[in-house]
Design an enzyme around this catalytic site. Structure first.
Site, mmCIF file in Angstrom:
data_model
loop_
_atom_site.group_PDB
_atom_site.id
_atom_site.type_symbol
_atom_site.label_atom_id
_atom_site.label_comp_id
_atom_site.label_asym_id
_atom_site.label_seq_id
_atom_site.Cartn_x
_atom_site.Cartn_y
_atom_site.Cartn_z
ATOM 1 N N ASP A 189 0.664 -1.171 -0.067
ATOM 2 C CA ASP A 189 0.093 0.017 0.136
ATOM 3 C C ASP A 189 1.119 1.304 0.018
ATOM 4 O O ASP A 189 0.532 2.289 0.630
ATOM 5 C CB ASP A 189 -0.950 0.007 1.292
ATOM 6 C CG ASP A 189 -1.701 -1.204 1.289
ATOM 7 O OD1 ASP A 189 -2.047 -1.847 0.386
ATOM 8 O OD2 ASP A 189 -1.830 -1.860 2.539
ATOM 9 N N GLU A 190 2.061 1.240 -0.804
ATOM 10 C CA GLU A 190 2.963 2.434 -0.587
ATOM 11 C C GLU A 190 2.499 3.608 -1.627
ATOM 12 O O GLU A 190 3.086 4.475 -1.617
ATOM 13 C CB GLU A 190 4.543 1.918 -0.842
ATOM 14 C CG GLU A 190 5.102 1.191 0.271
ATOM 15 C CD GLU A 190 4.674 -0.328 -0.135
ATOM 16 O OE1 GLU A 190 4.086 -0.600 -1.142
ATOM 17 O OE2 GLU A 190 5.494 -1.370 0.572
ATOM 18 N N LYS A 247 2.108 2.342 -5.000
ATOM 19 C CA LYS A 247 2.739 2.012 -6.248
ATOM 20 C C LYS A 247 1.906 2.138 -7.595
ATOM 21 O O LYS A 247 2.497 2.394 -8.660
ATOM 22 C CB LYS A 247 3.131 0.523 -6.319
ATOM 23 C CG LYS A 247 4.200 0.024 -5.115
ATOM 24 C CD LYS A 247 4.421 -1.379 -4.977
ATOM 25 C CE LYS A 247 3.388 -2.150 -4.606
ATOM 26 N NZ LYS A 247 2.916 -1.942 -3.139
ATOM 27 N N ASN A 273 -5.177 -9.955 -3.965
ATOM 28 C CA ASN A 273 -5.048 -9.404 -2.833
ATOM 29 C C ASN A 273 -4.395 -7.912 -2.863
ATOM 30 O O ASN A 273 -4.625 -7.166 -1.942
ATOM 31 C CB ASN A 273 -4.162 -10.402 -1.934
ATOM 32 C CG ASN A 273 -2.823 -10.542 -2.527
ATOM 33 O OD1 ASN A 273 -2.625 -10.558 -3.810
ATOM 34 N ND2 ASN A 273 -1.793 -11.147 -1.990
ATOM 35 N N ALA A 274 -3.781 -7.594 -3.976
ATOM 36 C CA ALA A 274 -3.460 -6.199 -4.322
ATOM 37 C C ALA A 274 -4.522 -5.261 -4.616
ATOM 38 O O ALA A 274 -5.281 -5.864 -5.248
ATOM 39 C CB ALA A 274 -2.181 -6.224 -5.239
ATOM 40 N N GLY A 275 -4.314 -4.052 -4.305
ATOM 41 C CA GLY A 275 -5.331 -3.076 -4.793
ATOM 42 C C GLY A 275 -4.538 -1.883 -5.122
ATOM 43 O O GLY A 275 -3.971 -1.014 -4.239
ATOM 44 N N HIS A 276 -4.437 -1.556 -6.307
ATOM 45 C CA HIS A 276 -3.531 -0.497 -6.994
ATOM 46 C C HIS A 276 -4.559 0.609 -7.314
ATOM 47 O O HIS A 276 -5.399 0.535 -8.386
ATOM 48 C CB HIS A 276 -2.765 -1.039 -8.088
ATOM 49 C CG HIS A 276 -1.542 -1.891 -7.795
ATOM 50 N ND1 HIS A 276 -0.774 -2.670 -8.259
ATOM 51 C CD2 HIS A 276 -1.383 -2.302 -6.259
ATOM 52 C CE1 HIS A 276 0.083 -3.440 -7.593
ATOM 53 N NE2 HIS A 276 -0.202 -3.161 -6.527
ATOM 54 N N THR A 277 -4.445 1.717 -6.776
ATOM 55 C CA THR A 277 -5.306 2.904 -7.021
ATOM 56 C C THR A 277 -4.723 3.846 -8.082
ATOM 57 O O THR A 277 -3.653 4.417 -8.002
ATOM 58 C CB THR A 277 -5.912 3.797 -5.919
ATOM 59 O OG1 THR A 277 -6.067 2.758 -4.887
ATOM 60 C CG2 THR A 277 -6.820 4.722 -6.067
ATOM 61 N N THR A 323 -6.402 -11.679 3.093
ATOM 62 C CA THR A 323 -7.407 -10.851 2.445
ATOM 63 C C THR A 323 -8.337 -11.737 2.047
ATOM 64 O O THR A 323 -9.513 -11.368 1.578
ATOM 65 C CB THR A 323 -6.572 -10.352 1.078
ATOM 66 O OG1 THR A 323 -6.306 -11.290 0.345
ATOM 67 C CG2 THR A 323 -5.828 -9.269 1.328
ATOM 68 N N ARG A 342 2.753 -28.826 -6.816
ATOM 69 C CA ARG A 342 2.453 -29.272 -8.302
ATOM 70 C C ARG A 342 1.129 -29.934 -8.745
ATOM 71 O O ARG A 342 1.055 -30.729 -9.435
ATOM 72 C CB ARG A 342 3.654 -30.100 -8.576
ATOM 73 C CG ARG A 342 5.127 -29.655 -8.661
ATOM 74 C CD ARG A 342 6.355 -30.518 -8.151
ATOM 75 N NE ARG A 342 6.225 -31.047 -7.166
ATOM 76 C CZ ARG A 342 7.067 -31.823 -6.640
ATOM 77 N NH1 ARG A 342 8.102 -32.373 -7.404
ATOM 78 N NH2 ARG A 342 7.007 -32.372 -5.440
ATOM 79 N N GLN A 376 2.058 -5.720 -3.192
ATOM 80 C CA GLN A 376 2.435 -5.761 -1.893
ATOM 81 C C GLN A 376 3.587 -5.137 -1.600
ATOM 82 O O GLN A 376 4.242 -4.356 -2.292
ATOM 83 C CB GLN A 376 2.512 -7.356 -1.437
ATOM 84 C CG GLN A 376 1.236 -8.048 -1.377
ATOM 85 C CD GLN A 376 0.593 -8.454 -2.598
ATOM 86 O OE1 GLN A 376 1.346 -9.216 -3.429
ATOM 87 N NE2 GLN A 376 -0.902 -8.369 -2.730
ATOM 88 N N GLY A 428 0.271 13.807 -4.262
ATOM 89 C CA GLY A 428 -1.075 13.561 -4.089
ATOM 90 C C GLY A 428 -1.277 12.576 -5.061
ATOM 91 O O GLY A 428 -0.400 11.908 -5.669
HETATM 92 P P1 IMP Z 1 -2.742 -12.615 1.531
HETATM 93 O O1 IMP Z 1 -1.715 -12.237 0.848
HETATM 94 O O2 IMP Z 1 -4.210 -12.366 1.375
HETATM 95 O O3 IMP Z 1 -2.468 -14.183 1.824
HETATM 96 O O4 IMP Z 1 -2.468 -12.047 3.075
HETATM 97 C C1 IMP Z 1 -1.176 -12.345 3.877
HETATM 98 C C2 IMP Z 1 -0.887 -10.988 4.498
HETATM 99 O O5 IMP Z 1 -0.589 -9.838 3.539
HETATM 100 C C3 IMP Z 1 -2.116 -10.160 5.417
HETATM 101 O O6 IMP Z 1 -1.641 -9.584 6.490
HETATM 102 C C4 IMP Z 1 -2.656 -9.244 4.279
HETATM 103 O O7 IMP Z 1 -3.249 -8.249 4.841
HETATM 104 C C5 IMP Z 1 -1.408 -8.811 3.558
HETATM 105 N N1 IMP Z 1 -1.476 -8.326 2.306
HETATM 106 C C6 IMP Z 1 -1.850 -9.060 1.053
HETATM 107 N N2 IMP Z 1 -1.984 -7.907 0.137
HETATM 108 C C7 IMP Z 1 -1.500 -7.222 0.621
HETATM 109 C C8 IMP Z 1 -1.638 -5.582 0.030
HETATM 110 O O8 IMP Z 1 -1.695 -5.559 -1.341
HETATM 111 N N3 IMP Z 1 -1.364 -4.740 0.779
HETATM 112 C C9 IMP Z 1 -1.209 -4.688 1.963
HETATM 113 N N4 IMP Z 1 -1.275 -5.903 2.823
HETATM 114 C C10 IMP Z 1 -1.419 -6.964 2.059
#
Ligand code: IMP
Length: 427
Positions: A13-14, A16, A38-42, A128, A142, A223, A414
């Protein structure tokens, strides 16, 4: 052969997404190499505000080929939804390609992620819940299904049957959960084949061609380094490699192709999910940072834990990645705080240490030693030139640079593309 990696230097969440979107103007290709949705890029631009979970953040530049690499794990429903959203907003998605080697997140991975977390009780990682751990486990065991397998539905049925026999036994007998229907999963695979098929192909040849013709590629990390499976705060990590080695493996490129390794750091720290976080502020300042910066997860909406900039952790991620430049984001968030603090060392059992401990229990006992710097009286928000930043803000940036041992070459003031200060051009 210029490839430039954009990696998270903290716990993700830096910011990127904004940086990749900004730098992609001069890149021919943007390639994601690890993680999944699991990522969220804005990304905020003239077409609106977008949150990408899988599509590379360069998608709005019509010249940029966007690659989802072999190291990424793909949930086809999430990807198809993003593609639909992009088409509606007028973006050109014909430049998107998905590696045939990318592993597919199946419904049983999502089910198992949630069941496993529930079973961990108080020791939950705070995943997530998107199936990330289970899909990477299957890859290593595998027994994964790759995007290329979706293109051969005839041979997929028997493989899926044996996998589901095993998964359903675990779901029902270990966790008392509801079994997943083989027929429904198989039908879903056929649907994904029909709709995602045109995007799936071997990606290495195109990546290599691009490098050989001396065109630039942005390697888009997801991440952050402290969530790396090997180098992060294990077991409170994700299941992939957000560090530089992950970029090579996750796209099939040589380290020799990489001209720059850019580490993205927020001007403070955040972490979402469980695990040690030495500079965490469990007080009104932590809350004020969260509200001012709207530190809520782009994927799960969870409140992020907030704290001061941790230079001990940053020095560690500079060293494991060999960052050639640091990029400092969200400096404007600190505009209203005085003093601002930087953690330069830890106290561990009465001793001062300046290295990030490998042992989880040591890290959990570390207390931050902080340095106080005066806040600044003029906002940095939206600044585009270094000379427009207040001198104390520049002092804060320079001090971080000094304590992490890496030049800060770009500052984000910003969320919009132009809210960027270039200190030194690096690509
Ligand atoms: P997972 O990747 O869903 O298995 O989550 C493992 C850990 O990584 C948890 O603490 C999540 O909150 C964290 N995590 C996974 N993806 C992100 C991300 O994009 N930003 C911040 N934390 C993340």
């Amino acid at each position: 052969m210029p490839a430039y990696a954009v990696l998270g230097g903290q716990w993700g969440d830096e910011g990127k997404g904004k940086i990749v979107d900004y730098l992609a103007e001069s890149a021919h290709m943007v390639a994601r190499f690890s993680g999944g949705n699991n990522a969220g890029h804005t990304v905020i631009n003239r077409w609106g505000e977008f949150k990408f979970h899988l599509v590379p953040s360069g998608i709005f530049w019509p010249h940029a080929i966007c690659v989802i690499g072999n190291g990424v794990v793909t949930d086809p429903d999430v990807l198809l939804e993003e593609i639909e959203g992009l088409k509606k907003s007028g973006a050109n998605v014909s430049q998107l390609i998905v590696s045939d080697r990318s592993h597919i997140i199946m419904p049983y991975h999502v089910a198992l992620d949630r069941l496993e977390e529930k079973a961990r009780g108080g020791d939950a990682i705070g995943t997530t819940g998107k199936g990330i751990g289970p899909v990477y486990s299957d890859k290593a065991a595998r027994i994964g299904i790759r995007a290329g397998d979706l293109l051969e539905p005839e041979s997929l049925f028997s493989r899926l049957k044996s996998i589901l026999d095993l998964k359903n036994a675990i779901i029902t007998k270990v966790y008392g959960g509801i079994p997943i229907s083989l027929e429904e999963v198989y039908e879903r695979c056929k649907y994904w084949c029909a709709h995602l098929g045109p995007y799936i192909q071997p990606t290495q040849p195109l990546i290599h061609q691009t490098l050989e013709s001396n065109k630039s590629i942005l390697l888009e990390g997801a991440q952050g380094s402290l969530l790396d499976l090997d180098h992060g705060t294990y077991p409170y990590v994700t299941s992939s490699y957000p560090t530089i080695g992950g970029a090579c493996i996750g796209l099939g490129i040589s380290p020799r192709s990489i001209a720059g390794i850019l580490g993205v750091f927020k001007a403070y720290s955040t972490r979402v999910g469980a695990g040690p976080f030495p500079t965490e502020l469990d007080d009104d300042i932590g809350k004020a940072i969260r509200e001012r910066a709207w530190e809520y997860g782009a994927t799960t909406g969870r409140p992020r834990r907030c704290g001061w900039f941790d230079a001990v952790a940053a020095r560690y991620t500079v060293s494991i990645n060999g960052f050639t430049s640091a990029i400092l984001t969200r400096l404007d968030v600190l505009d209203v705080f005085s003093p601002v603090k930087i953690c330069t060392a830890y106290e561990l059992d009465g001793k001062i240490i300046d290295r990030f401990p490998g042992s989880l229990s040591d890290l959990e006992r570390c207390k931050p030693i902080v340095e106080e710097l005066p806040g600044w009286d003029k906002p940095t928000a939206s600044a585009t030139r270094l000379e427009d930043l207040p001198s104390r803000a520049i002092g804060y940036v320079r001090r971080i640079e000094e304590v992490i041992g890496c030049p800060i070459d770009l500052i984000s003031t910003g969320p919009k593309r132009h809210e960027t200060v270039v200190i030194r051009k690096f690509m």
